[in-house]
Design an enzyme around this catalytic site. Structure first.
Site, mmCIF file in Angstrom:
data_model
loop_
_atom_site.group_PDB
_atom_site.id
_atom_site.type_symbol
_atom_site.label_atom_id
_atom_site.label_comp_id
_atom_site.label_asym_id
_atom_site.label_seq_id
_atom_site.Cartn_x
_atom_site.Cartn_y
_atom_site.Cartn_z
ATOM 1 C CG ASP A 150 -1.892 1.123 1.281
ATOM 2 O OD1 ASP A 150 -1.654 2.160 0.607
ATOM 3 O OD2 ASP A 150 -2.913 0.994 1.987
ATOM 4 C CE1 TYR A 175 -8.771 11.150 -13.296
ATOM 5 C CE2 TYR A 175 -8.298 13.022 -14.732
ATOM 6 C CZ TYR A 175 -8.329 11.652 -14.503
ATOM 7 O OH TYR A 175 -7.907 10.781 -15.492
ATOM 8 C CE LYS A 226 -5.002 10.785 -13.000
ATOM 9 N NZ LYS A 226 -4.321 9.520 -12.645
#
Length: 296
Positions: free
Chosen positions: A70, A163, A167
């Site tokens: 993880d 988002y 990115k």
């Protein structure tokens, strides 16, 4: 050339799996790192596992080593690093944000906990991976770091703010690390796929890899869909390029590297999402009046 040793972070499915398998195809030993195993599921609630990916890497000609990790937990990444003596390629493809992204919802009306989870899963994980694994490359004064993102520039296309921040943040991370690592003999860059037909995308469109073209009737842009192996072949080309340092700090794409290295997708075509996007969305061409074959 010595056998490459690679870590693919987020190799359970999608781009990560395609990259891991294509690194296997050039004979690399690949540490297939992710959260979903055959005995333990992740919050993504998908059936793909790191063991499956590792077996595909070995079948392709490399050596796949599944490691449950993880990347939001520093101790997990430290345990991974302790198993590795040399590291030639680090592919930072951790994402884990799909369940939390609220596209189409104004940020101020979105769920703040979900927004922060997107940032935590998409940015903090990358920072932990870099902080823990880069010392291996710096010590040996060689290596390639690939930050997998979405998009090759900072144009905002209306996606959810978290988002977009993740990115674009990954691209800026590659830019900064490209500069910082150059003097240590390590190359860092960002890389994006085009319209990726991941396992989840295929499932959502009601098709499989074998009949994916049937989904074009639902979405004409799917005619440009590329398999995860396409970006995988881009990574394999970068990993074997003796002059890869020329790309340091840059934001690259599967289609731009296809033009550079002339690799093909699984079906033998060369989908050019960049040219398609420029013509359809930039020049306003009707996608129903052009021949998709001209862009593959």
């Amino acid at each position: 050339m010595a056998e490459l040793v690679a870590v693919v972070a987020g190799a359970t499915r999608g781009c990560g799996r395609g990259i891991a398998v294509e690194l296997g195809a050039i004979g690399a030993t690949v540490y297939v790192a992710g959260r979903t195993t055959r005995s333990s599921a992740s919050p993504m609630n998908r059936p793909e596992t790191i063991e499956d990916t590792a077996e595909l890497v070995t079948k392709a000609g490399g050596k796949g080593i599944a490691v449950r990790c993880d990347f939001s937990v520093a101790a997990d990444v430290e345990a991974l690093a302790s198993r590795i003596d040399r590291l030639d390629v680090l592919v930072n493809d951790v994402w884990g944000g799909d369940p939390f992204v609220e596209h189409g919802t104004p940020f101020w009306e979105s769920d703040l906990d979900k927004a922060l989870a997107v940032h935590r899963n998409g940015i903090e994980t990358h920072l932990i991976a870099l902080h823990t694994l880069l010392p291996l490359m710096v010590r040996q004064r060689s290596g390639l770091v690939i930050e997998v993102t979405d998009g090759d520039d900072e144009t905002y296309h209306g996606v959810a703010l978290p988002y977009y921040l993740v990115k674009s943040g990954i691209r800026r991370t590659a830019q900064a690390m490209g500069a910082q690592l150059r003097e240590h003999g390590v190359t860092a860059l960002a890389l994006t796929p085009g319209f990726i037909r991941s396992e989840a995308m295929l499932e959502g469109m009601g098709v499989t890899e074998e009949n994916w073209r049937d989904a074009i009737a639902q979405d004409i842009h799917f005619s440009m869909a590329e398999s995860p192996h396409y970006i995988g072949r881009a990574v394999a080309a970068l990993a074997t390029d003796p002059n890869v340092a020329r790309w340091a700090g840059k934001s690259l794409s599967s289609w731009s590297l296809m033009r550079e290295y002339d690799f093909k997708d699984l079906d033998g075509t060369q989908p050019d999402w960049g040219r398609w996007y420029d013509d359809i969305f930039g020049k306003g061409l009707d996608p129903h009046t052009v021949d998709p074959a001209d862009y593959r």
